[in-house]
Design an enzyme around this catalytic site. Structure first.
Site, PDB file in Angstrom:
ATOM      1  CG  ASP A   1     -17.155  34.036   8.654  1.00 24.46           C
ATOM      2  OD1 ASP A   1     -18.024  33.935   8.400  1.00 24.46           O
ATOM      3  OD2 ASP A   1     -15.929  34.101   8.369  1.00 24.46           O
TER       4      ASP A   1
ATOM      5  CG  ASP B   1     -11.949  36.140   8.185  1.00 28.74           C
ATOM      6  OD1 ASP B   1     -10.991  36.290   6.935  1.00 28.74           O
ATOM      7  OD2 ASP B   1     -13.086  35.277   7.892  1.00 28.74           O
TER       8      ASP B   1
ATOM      9  CG  ASP C   1     -15.837  36.121  11.720  1.00 23.78           C
ATOM     10  OD1 ASP C   1     -17.339  36.722  12.144  1.00 23.78           O
ATOM     11  OD2 ASP C   1     -15.240  36.311  11.342  1.00 23.78           O
TER      12      ASP C   1
END
Length: 664
Positions: A366, A557, A561
């Protein structure tokens, strides 16, 4: 976790090494939760108690061998000689006899204990008293070294269990009171003196403070915090007295969650561990029956069959075939890997994930919060016809009237506002920016749309920028701009470079604009980057990679996600800033949010697997050679001791090696 944690912690942590500790009598905890292994006042006594039986047996054995071979005495014969060796056998043999009895009582006749007992008592039965004592003595020494190795492997993990204080000093009006940490409520204010550990998560009320965060992150570098920033349980205050407002209940703190993860870390076994367990259960009865065959079958084929000779060969075969080198060293290797990872601020929720990380081919990351800090900061200031200081001060003064994150970034960039500037007639234009007067000078601050709205000419190249651009006009004249962007983490580039060095492909997924994603990917040299993604789109990208038979790790995080982390072969959460949902779902947690730890986690996985397979190969090769020699009558009990205990000791030392390695 519940309030029983302190009482239960030692019981739970001992379960971590149940697979590799056989009869570790010397590691014990009392009912109040104090672990004697880590009580330095009793350390020497503990080691003395551990090795004392072996020392007694060793001395008696040496004296017996000397009286047999070098200084023969007329009295050292018959029952006196037998009694001497029985006395030498008892200190090391009695614990194993007890374990054998317990195993048989539980329906497990075929165990390493029973192999040792059969082999040593058999040696006594045919008059090989020194060999019988030696086999049990060296087996006991091997067990002691195994116990020490397990304690060393546990030490990094056990330190985490002592990081949370039982009590804290709470503000009660002008006074302070000591209160149990588990009874402190959200909103209460804790006073933390220099050198004290924080008991609960909270936000700093004092202007600034410096903390030692090694327990949470594995990093020794002090971490400075400012007013209203988050501070976590387990952090140690390093300088002045500070006040912290509690924001999280005792059982929900980051440290509590870490402790839960660590306690359950070895519940999920690696495939190699599971195989060895199954193998040992099948292997042990097979070698017992083979030993019986070696002893009895030659009776029908050998012309001058001597029972005692063939029984001796069978006993040698039993000692050699004991699988303790595998049963001990393999779980110890994985346990050492988990301990080494904890020392580096990485928490594996199971030894199976060490194997998965060792095989990872693609790391999907990410962007926001993983590769970047997730905070808007001013990256660049360009001025036109005005000094930079004047542009920054005038813009920050106007933006101080806004709560927008972009405005906050500019105010923070200015550091201190000029008190002489008089701000009037402030007007917020939704989705565009601000308009106002500073010392009766008209200031317009906002995006390019705001400039077009007021027909202000500006640099048209700004329309092509993928980042957030804040343009400033003074008295309707273009005066410069601020480039605002999410700041890339300091070690992000190093992380990507390290992954490329070990031929791991990198992919970045983000919900941010594709232009922004491309710019970050280019700067970091990421192989592939996809922007404008919803959480379900991220999941689709990971599924596509997995459909190509690739081992995929996903690092994130945010709450969004969590589904993708669950889908990946190895889900990695950034544990410092990451959401609780993501941390709960993840298989691996990086405590200090550093992307470079991804490479460290893979490296630890690879080194752990390498050491485990070294031990497996060594044990099988040495045992196979000596087994063949033993069955043919070419190996004695002494070679058997080396093949069993010697290989086990070498395997243990090899497994412990992982604790000393540098994985960065």
């Amino acid at each position: 976790m519940n309030n029983k944690f302190k009482e239960d912690k030692n019981i739970k942590i001992d379960k971590l090494d149940s697979c590799c500790s056989t009869h570790d009598e010397h590691s014990h905890s009392d009912s109040d939760g104090h672990d004697h292994d880590h009580d330095h006042s009793h350390g020497d006594e503990s080691y003395f108690q551990m090795f004392f039986p072996s020392v007694i047996s060793f001395c008696l054995l040496l004296i017996g061998i000397a009286l047999d071979n070098y200084f023969p005495q007329t009295w050292f014969t018959g029952w006196i000689r037998i009694g001497w060796y029985i006395v030498a056998y008892i200190p090391v043999g009695l614990p194993v006899l007890k374990e054998t009895f317990e195993s048989i009582k539980n329906g497990e006749f075929f165990s390493e204990f029973s192999l040792m007992v059969i082999a040593t008592l058999g040696a006594f039965a045919i008059g090989q008293y020194p060999e019988g004592v030696a086999v049990m003595l060296f087996y006991g020494i091997g067990e002691n070294f195994q116990g020490l190795a397990v304690k060393r492997a546990k030490s990094n993990i056990k330190l985490l269990l002592d990081q949370r204080p039982d009590t804290a000093t709470v503000m009660d009006g002008e006074n302070t009171i000591s209160k149990k940490a588990s009874e402190i409520s959200i909103g209460e204010i804790i006073q933390l003196k220099p050198g004290e550990k924080l008991a609960l998560d909270g936000k700093l009320l004092s202007e600034s403070a410096t903390f030692n965060t090694a327990a949470l992150t594995g990093e020794s570098k002090p971490d400075s915090k400012k007013k209203n920033e988050s501070v976590l349980a387990g952090m140690i205050n390093l300088n002045t007295v500070v006040e912290v407002e509690v924001t999280t209940a005792y059982t929900d703190s980051k440290l509590s969650k870490i402790l839960e993860m660590v306690q359950e870390a070895t519940a999920k076994k690696a495939p190699t561990e599971l195989f060895i367990r199954k193998f040992a259960k099948l292997y042990t009865p097979i070698v017992v029956y083979l030993a019986l065959a070696i002893c009895l079958v030659p009776m029908f084929f050998v012309a001058h069959y001597v029972f005692s000779d063939w029984l001796y060969r069978a006993l040698v075969f039993l000692v050699i075939s004991c699988p303790c080198a595998l049963v001990i060293s393999i779980p110890l290797g994985y346990f050492g890997g988990i301990g080494a990872a904890s020392k580096n601020g990485i928490l594996f929720k199971g030894s199976n994930f060490l194997d998965i990380m060792a095989a990872v081919q693609v790391v999907v990351l990410d962007k926001t919060g993983t590769l970047t800090k997730g905070v808007f900061t001013v990256q660049k200031v360009v001025v036109v016809g005005i000094s930079e200081d004047d542009l920054v001060q005038h813009t920050a003064a106007l933006e101080s009237k806004s709560t927008h994150p972009v405005g906050t970034a500019i105010v923070q960039y200015a550091k201190a506002l000029d008190a002489t500037l008089k701000i009037t007639d402030v007007e917020e234009i939704a989705g565009h920016g601000l308009k106002g007067k500073i010392n009766d000078i008209e200031i317009i601050v906002g995006n390019v749309k705001l400039m077009k709205r007021f027909n202000i000419n500006y640099d048209l190249e700004l329309d092509k920028s993928p980042f957030t651009i804040i343009v400033v006009a003074i008295n309707k004249v273009y005066s410069g701009y601020f480039l605002i962007a999410d700041e890339i983490k300091e070690d992000a580039k190093t992380a990507i470079q390290s992954l490329h060095k070990i031929n791991v492909k990198t992919v970045m997924l983000s919900g941010d604009k594709q232009a922004v994603v491309d710019a970050v990917a280019k700067e970091l040299n990421i192989d592939s980057a996809y922007g404008d993604l919803l959480p379900e789109n991220k999941a689709e990208q990971v599924e596509t990679l997995k459909s190509q038979n690739l081992k995929v790790a996903f690092v994130g995080d945010g709450v969004n996600d969590a589904p993708v982390i669950a889908l990946a072969d190895a889900g990695i959460a950034m544990g410092g800033l990451g959401s609780d949902a993501t941390i709960e779902t993840a298989d691996i947690v990086i405590q200090n949010d550093q992307p470079s730890k991804i490479y460290t986690a893979i490296n630890i996985g690879k080194q752990t697997k390498r050491i485990v397979w070294q031990n497996i190969t060594m044990a099988f090769v040495v045992k196979a050679v000596v087994l063949i020699l033993g069955a043919g009558g070419l190996a004695t009990m002494w070679e058997a001791v080396f093949a069993d205990v010697g290989v086990a000791l070498v395997a243990i030392l090899n497994a412990v090696r992982i604790q000393r390695m540098n994985f960065k």
